[in-house]
Design a protein around this motif. Structure first.
Motif, short mmCIF file in Angstrom:
data_model
loop_
_atom_site.label_atom_id
_atom_site.label_comp_id
_atom_site.label_asym_id
_atom_site.label_seq_id
_atom_site.Cartn_x
_atom_site.Cartn_y
_atom_site.Cartn_z
N LEU A 127 0.10 8.24 9.60
CA LEU A 127 -0.35 8.05 10.98
C LEU A 127 -1.58 7.15 11.05
CD1 LEU A 127 0.23 11.60 12.54
CD2 LEU A 127 1.70 9.57 12.67
N LYS A 128 -2.48 7.31 10.10
CA LYS A 128 -3.66 6.44 10.07
C LYS A 128 -3.25 4.99 9.80
CE LYS A 128 -8.23 5.81 8.21
NZ LYS A 128 -9.37 6.40 7.58
N ALA A 129 -2.34 4.79 8.86
CA ALA A 129 -1.84 3.44 8.58
C ALA A 129 -1.17 2.87 9.81
CB ALA A 129 -0.87 3.47 7.39
N LEU A 186 6.99 -0.24 13.07
CA LEU A 186 8.24 0.50 13.29
C LEU A 186 8.67 1.26 12.03
CD1 LEU A 186 10.27 -2.12 15.37
CD2 LEU A 186 9.21 0.01 16.19
N GLN A 187 8.49 0.63 10.88
CA GLN A 187 8.82 1.30 9.63
C GLN A 187 7.92 2.52 9.41
OE1 GLN A 187 8.33 -2.10 7.01
NE2 GLN A 187 10.55 -2.23 6.72
N LEU A 188 6.64 2.38 9.74
CA LEU A 188 5.72 3.51 9.60
C LEU A 188 6.09 4.63 10.57
CD1 LEU A 188 2.40 1.55 9.13
CD2 LEU A 188 3.57 2.93 7.40
N LYS A 189 6.54 4.26 11.76
CA LYS A 189 6.98 5.25 12.74
C LYS A 189 8.16 6.05 12.19
CE LYS A 189 8.45 5.61 17.56
NZ LYS A 189 8.62 4.86 18.81
N THR A 195 4.21 9.70 19.18
CA THR A 195 3.98 8.94 20.41
C THR A 195 2.51 8.62 20.60
OG1 THR A 195 5.91 9.97 21.43
CG2 THR A 195 4.29 9.00 22.92
N THR A 196 1.63 9.50 20.20
CA THR A 196 0.19 9.25 20.31
C THR A 196 -0.20 8.00 19.53
OG1 THR A 196 -0.28 11.59 20.63
CG2 THR A 196 -2.10 10.20 19.86
N VAL A 197 0.37 7.82 18.36
CA VAL A 197 0.03 6.69 17.52
C VAL A 197 0.86 5.45 17.86
CG1 VAL A 197 0.06 5.79 15.15
CG2 VAL A 197 -0.76 8.11 15.59
N PHE A 198 2.15 5.60 18.00
CA PHE A 198 3.04 4.45 18.10
C PHE A 198 3.53 4.15 19.52
CE2 PHE A 198 3.53 6.16 13.82
CZ PHE A 198 3.27 5.04 13.06
N GLY A 199 3.22 5.00 20.45
CA GLY A 199 3.67 4.79 21.82
C GLY A 199 5.08 5.30 22.01
N LYS A 200 5.52 5.21 23.26
CA LYS A 200 6.86 5.70 23.59
C LYS A 200 7.92 4.74 23.09
CE LYS A 200 5.42 8.13 27.72
NZ LYS A 200 5.90 9.49 27.77
N THR A 201 9.06 5.28 22.73
CA THR A 201 10.20 4.47 22.31
C THR A 201 10.77 3.78 23.53
OG1 THR A 201 10.67 6.04 20.57
CG2 THR A 201 12.41 4.49 21.15
N LYS A 202 11.06 2.50 23.36
CA LYS A 202 11.59 1.72 24.49
C LYS A 202 13.06 1.95 24.67
CE LYS A 202 8.13 -1.84 23.99
NZ LYS A 202 7.83 -3.17 23.69
N PHE A 231 0.86 -1.17 0.00
CA PHE A 231 0.00 0.00 0.00
C PHE A 231 0.90 1.22 0.00
CE2 PHE A 231 0.50 -1.40 4.35
CZ PHE A 231 0.80 -0.24 5.05
N HIS A 232 0.38 2.29 -0.50
CA HIS A 232 1.17 3.51 -0.63
C HIS A 232 1.00 4.36 0.61
CE1 HIS A 232 3.33 6.70 -2.63
NE2 HIS A 232 2.36 7.53 -2.28
N VAL A 233 2.11 4.69 1.24
CA VAL A 233 2.08 5.53 2.43
C VAL A 233 2.63 6.89 2.05
CG1 VAL A 233 2.97 5.84 4.77
CG2 VAL A 233 2.39 3.56 3.96
N ASN A 234 1.92 7.90 2.48
CA ASN A 234 2.41 9.26 2.26
C ASN A 234 2.14 10.07 3.53
OD1 ASN A 234 -0.32 10.17 2.19
ND2 ASN A 234 -0.44 9.60 0.04
#
Length: 152
Positions: free
Chosen positions: A57-59, A128-131, A145-152, A49-52
């Motif tokens: 963020l939605k993806a 992670l790639q989307l982040k 961070t809202t979408v992917f959470g905090k980095t560990k 799928f194409h990410v832009n």
């Protein structure tokens, strides 16, 4: 299918041929279900799928949510995926069959549980790639961070 799984399938077939009756019927049903699940699990494993900037963020939200939901479902179902044998009434054949089923379902490298776990891991890796893409598109740390959470 690994050689070990093929061996387990061959052993199940041999037991079905010898025992017949209810055990043979159960093994035949297991083989039918196993073949059906193999077909489902070996279908197309990659989609693109194409990410832009407008949809990254939605993806990310969709992928993260699906990975979490699937992992929760897998963890809660793992106990129920195992075949248990009542030691008082089961013969040796039944215990052997239960062991073979459990290997195929949960413990072999290419078990259904293992394949689902690998799929969840691939979703998490995609997250992670989307982040990283979101960072490159210039989204703020708070948005990421809202979408992917905090980095560990």
């Amino acid at each position: 299918m690994t050689q070990e799984s093929a061996g387990a399938d061959a052993a199940l077939s041999a037991v079905a041929a010898v025992t017949g009756g209810a055990v043979g019927a159960a093994i035949s049903a297991f083989h039918s279900a196993s073949n059906f699940l193999d077909g489902l699990m070996s279908g197309p494993s990659t989609q693109s799928f194409h990410v832009n900037k407008d949809n990254v963020l939605k993806a990310g939200t969709i992928i993260q949510d699906q990975a979490k939901a699937l992992r929760r479902a897998l963890v809660s179902a793992q106990h129920d995926l195992r075949v248990y044998v009542d030691g008082n009434s089961a013969g040796e054949v039944s215990a052997n069959i239960a062991g073979l089923w459990n290997r195929r379902l949960t413990t072999d490298d290419d078990s259904y549980t293992g394949r689902i776990e690998k799929y969840v891991e691939s979703l998490e890796h995609l997250g992670l790639q989307l982040k990283e893409s979101a960072k490159q598109y210039g989204f703020t740390d708070e948005e990421i961070t809202t979408v992917f959470g905090k980095t560990k």
